[in-house]
Design a protein around this motif. Structure first.
Motif, PDB file in Angstrom:
ATOM      1  N   LEU A  95       0.829  -1.204   0.000  1.00 22.46           N
ATOM      2  CA  LEU A  95       0.000   0.000   0.000  1.00 22.46           C
ATOM      3  C   LEU A  95       0.865   1.257   0.000  1.00 22.46           C
ATOM      4  O   LEU A  95       2.029   1.224   0.397  1.00 22.46           O
ATOM      5  N   ARG A  96       0.283   2.347  -0.429  1.00 18.89           N
ATOM      6  CA  ARG A  96       0.971   3.643  -0.422  1.00 18.89           C
ATOM      7  C   ARG A  96       0.452   4.450   0.771  1.00 18.89           C
ATOM      8  O   ARG A  96      -0.722   4.848   0.792  1.00 18.89           O
ATOM      9  N   ALA A  97       1.309   4.639   1.751  1.00 18.55           N
ATOM     10  CA  ALA A  97       0.889   5.278   3.004  1.00 18.55           C
ATOM     11  C   ALA A  97       1.935   6.290   3.444  1.00 18.55           C
ATOM     12  O   ALA A  97       3.119   6.168   3.105  1.00 18.55           O
ATOM     13  N   GLN A  98       1.496   7.291   4.208  1.00 12.42           N
ATOM     14  CA  GLN A  98       2.426   8.268   4.756  1.00 12.42           C
ATOM     15  C   GLN A  98       1.885   8.830   6.063  1.00 12.42           C
ATOM     16  O   GLN A  98       0.681   8.812   6.314  1.00 12.42           O
ATOM     17  N   VAL A  99       2.818   9.316   6.895  1.00 12.05           N
ATOM     18  CA  VAL A  99       2.470   9.936   8.175  1.00 12.05           C
ATOM     19  C   VAL A  99       2.291  11.430   7.976  1.00 12.05           C
ATOM     20  O   VAL A  99       3.083  12.083   7.291  1.00 12.05           O
ATOM     21  N   SER A 100       1.240  11.969   8.557  1.00 10.90           N
ATOM     22  CA  SER A 100       1.050  13.411   8.640  1.00 10.90           C
ATOM     23  C   SER A 100       1.019  13.760  10.122  1.00 10.90           C
ATOM     24  O   SER A 100       0.001  13.579  10.800  1.00 10.90           O
ATOM     25  N   GLY A 101       2.175  14.212  10.624  1.00  9.19           N
ATOM     26  CA  GLY A 101       2.333  14.398  12.061  1.00  9.19           C
ATOM     27  C   GLY A 101       2.002  15.791  12.545  1.00  9.19           C
ATOM     28  O   GLY A 101       1.678  16.683  11.753  1.00  9.19           O
ATOM     29  N   PRO A 102       2.107  16.006  13.868  1.00 11.58           N
ATOM     30  CA  PRO A 102       1.790  17.307  14.465  1.00 11.58           C
ATOM     31  C   PRO A 102       2.598  18.457  13.871  1.00 11.58           C
ATOM     32  O   PRO A 102       2.141  19.609  13.873  1.00 11.58           O
ATOM     33  N   GLY A 103       3.783  18.160  13.360  1.00 15.95           N
ATOM     34  CA  GLY A 103       4.577  19.212  12.745  1.00 15.95           C
ATOM     35  C   GLY A 103       3.947  19.776  11.489  1.00 15.95           C
ATOM     36  O   GLY A 103       4.351  20.841  10.996  1.00 15.95           O
ATOM     37  N   ASP A 104       2.936  19.078  10.934  1.00 14.38           N
ATOM     38  CA  ASP A 104       2.249  19.538   9.721  1.00 14.38           C
ATOM     39  C   ASP A 104       1.011  20.366  10.032  1.00 14.38           C
ATOM     40  O   ASP A 104       0.296  20.778   9.111  1.00 14.38           O
ATOM     41  N   GLY A 105       0.736  20.622  11.328  1.00 11.62           N
ATOM     42  CA  GLY A 105      -0.409  21.447  11.695  1.00 11.62           C
ATOM     43  C   GLY A 105      -1.296  20.757  12.714  1.00 11.62           C
ATOM     44  O   GLY A 105      -1.000  19.664  13.201  1.00 11.62           O
ATOM     45  N   THR A 106      -2.394  21.403  13.028  1.00 12.86           N
ATOM     46  CA  THR A 106      -3.349  20.813  13.967  1.00 12.86           C
ATOM     47  C   THR A 106      -3.965  19.570  13.346  1.00 12.86           C
ATOM     48  O   THR A 106      -3.923  19.371  12.124  1.00 12.86           O
ATOM     49  N   LEU A 107      -4.577  18.746  14.191  1.00 12.44           N
ATOM     50  CA  LEU A 107      -5.206  17.529  13.677  1.00 12.44           C
ATOM     51  C   LEU A 107      -6.296  17.880  12.670  1.00 12.44           C
ATOM     52  O   LEU A 107      -6.400  17.239  11.609  1.00 12.44           O
ATOM     53  N   GLY A 108      -7.086  18.895  12.950  1.00 10.42           N
ATOM     54  CA  GLY A 108      -8.136  19.295  12.014  1.00 10.42           C
ATOM     55  C   GLY A 108      -7.580  19.727  10.673  1.00 10.42           C
ATOM     56  O   GLY A 108      -8.126  19.378   9.618  1.00 10.42           O
TER      57      GLY A 108
END
Length: 410
Positions: free
Chosen positions: A335-348
């Motif tokens: 599968l093609r997956a990636q992390v979008s962590g807190p450093g990328d902004g708020t959860l919303g």
């Protein structure tokens, strides 16, 4: 450009799929990583569909001697759309405008028996058209084209069945890709010297294509002036959101080039016979196919085709290690997956940024401790917290069967 309608030129840049640069030149787009994923996935899909249908794949050079295109008829009938020849010593070479002459030469390079026919040769190869800058735009009108092309060398008795099978292959691909055919067109010759002057061959080829369309129960329009220079064709027409029509897929019957290249096979009687050449393209050019898919899905590609299939969103830095572990498991499953962590902004903000990703897995403190992921689907559904293994199994099942429903049993 109407901003209310999806336009692949705007969307392609907003989604980081492709772009252009004056230094590369008009009509010569380059593919960014996400766009390259879509293109590669599409190409592999078509190759596998062709392999399963009995095609053998080849590679051929994008250059050919001018003599090659003089034999094929391209030089006489298509020269205005070709790039000028390049002098190499005493020879002239040309960027090819089509793959069919190369495949005719590949067929001719070996002797063939009737027992080998139909011989289906496929290639996803580059070709070049000297389009004027005023008509170039995005991915739909380009100068460097990557064409999903194939040529079937067969007996006259096999032609109708091979053309029908090609239409079936096109229909299956459209279903998997979420493409709708607007109409079928029987493209016939018009007036003038653009077309090969052999009424007998035109009549035979046209009658065969009519037979194929009628047997398939397909409604079609016969339109003069849209044929290839060497023969009639079935064009599968699509429309963009503005209602503009274009050809995506084709099936053509060609008696002309087998004669020009003196192609033959040994029949059951031990004598030489002339094969018929069926040209067909399932998705046409990769460029036009991707442009249409971008507009058709507005960037929300089917899960199997999406550049990123799963976005893993840790709520805080404490869950980032777990998020990366989930991505590694997903990648191990293809599968093609990636992390979008807190450093990328708020959860919303991260959830909104990943709105076109088919699957989002939110991992908070509770989920991390229990090996779970809170699932959000692109269509707005929230199945809730499920074990990571179950989530990846469900996604893998959807990708494998190319289904439209995002939530399938593992």
């Amino acid at each position: 450009m109407n901003d209310h309608l999806p336009d692949h030129r705007r969307l392609g840049r907003e989604l980081d799929l492709f772009d252009t640069d004056p230094l590369m030149g008009a009509g010569l787009p380059y593919w960014l990583p996400d766009g390259a994923v879509v293109r590669h996935t599409l190409e592999e899909y078509v190759r596998e569909a062709e392999r399963a249908a009995g095609y053998r794949h080849v590679y051929s050079p994008v250059l050919g001697k001018r003599d090659l295109y003089e034999i094929s008829g391209h030089w006489d009938h298509y020269r205005d759309d070709m790039f000028p020849p390049m002098d190499l010593g005493a020879e002239q070479v040309v960027l090819r405008p089509s793959l069919c002459p190369h495949h005719a030469v590949i067929y001719r390079s070996r002797s063939h028996s009737y027992r080998e026919l139909p011989l289906r040769i496929a290639e996803l190869g580059g070709m070049y058209r000297a389009e004027l800058s005023g008509v170039l735009g995005g991915l739909t009108r380009v100068r460097a084209i990557n064409l999903n092309d194939a040529h079937i060398f067969c007996t006259l008795e096999q032609v109708a069945e091979e053309a029908r099978a090609a239409l079936d292959l096109i229909a299956r691909a459209y279903a998997d890709l979420g493409i709708r055919a607007a109409r079928y067109r029987l493209s016939l010759p018009g007036e003038g010297g653009k077309y090969v002057a052999d009424p007998r061959l035109w009549r035979r080829a046209t009658a065969l294509l009519r037979e194929v369309l009628d047997a398939a129960g397909l409604d079609y329009d016969a339109v003069e002036g849209e044929a290839a220079f060497y023969g009639p064709k079935i064009d599968v027409q699509i429309t963009d959101p503005a209602g503009r029509e274009a050809t995506l897929s084709t099936v053509q019957i060609d008696f002309h080039q087998p004669e020009r290249f003196d192609l033959h096979y040994i029949g059951a009687d031990g004598a030489k016979h002339r094969p018929v050449m069926v040209h067909r393209s399932v998705i046409g050019s990769v460029e036009r196919a991707v442009a249409h898919l971008v507009e058709e899905h507005r960037g929300a590609f089917p899960a199997w085709l999406a550049p990123v299939q799963l976005a893993v969103l840790p709520v805080s830095e404490a869950q980032e290690e777990q998020a990366h572990a989930v991505v590694r498991q997903a990648v191990a499953r293809g599968l093609r997956a990636q992390v979008s962590g807190p450093g990328d902004g708020t959860l919303g903000a991260r959830i909104r940024a990943a709105r076109l990703v088919p699957y989002q897995a939110v991992i908070g403190e509770r989920e991390a401790g229990a090996g779970l992921a809170a699932v959000r689907l692109r269509d707005g559904a929230r199945p809730g917290a499920v074990p990571v293994a179950e989530l990846l199994g469900r996604i893998a099942a959807r990708v494998a069967d190319r289904g439209a429903d995002l939530w399938a049993a593992a």
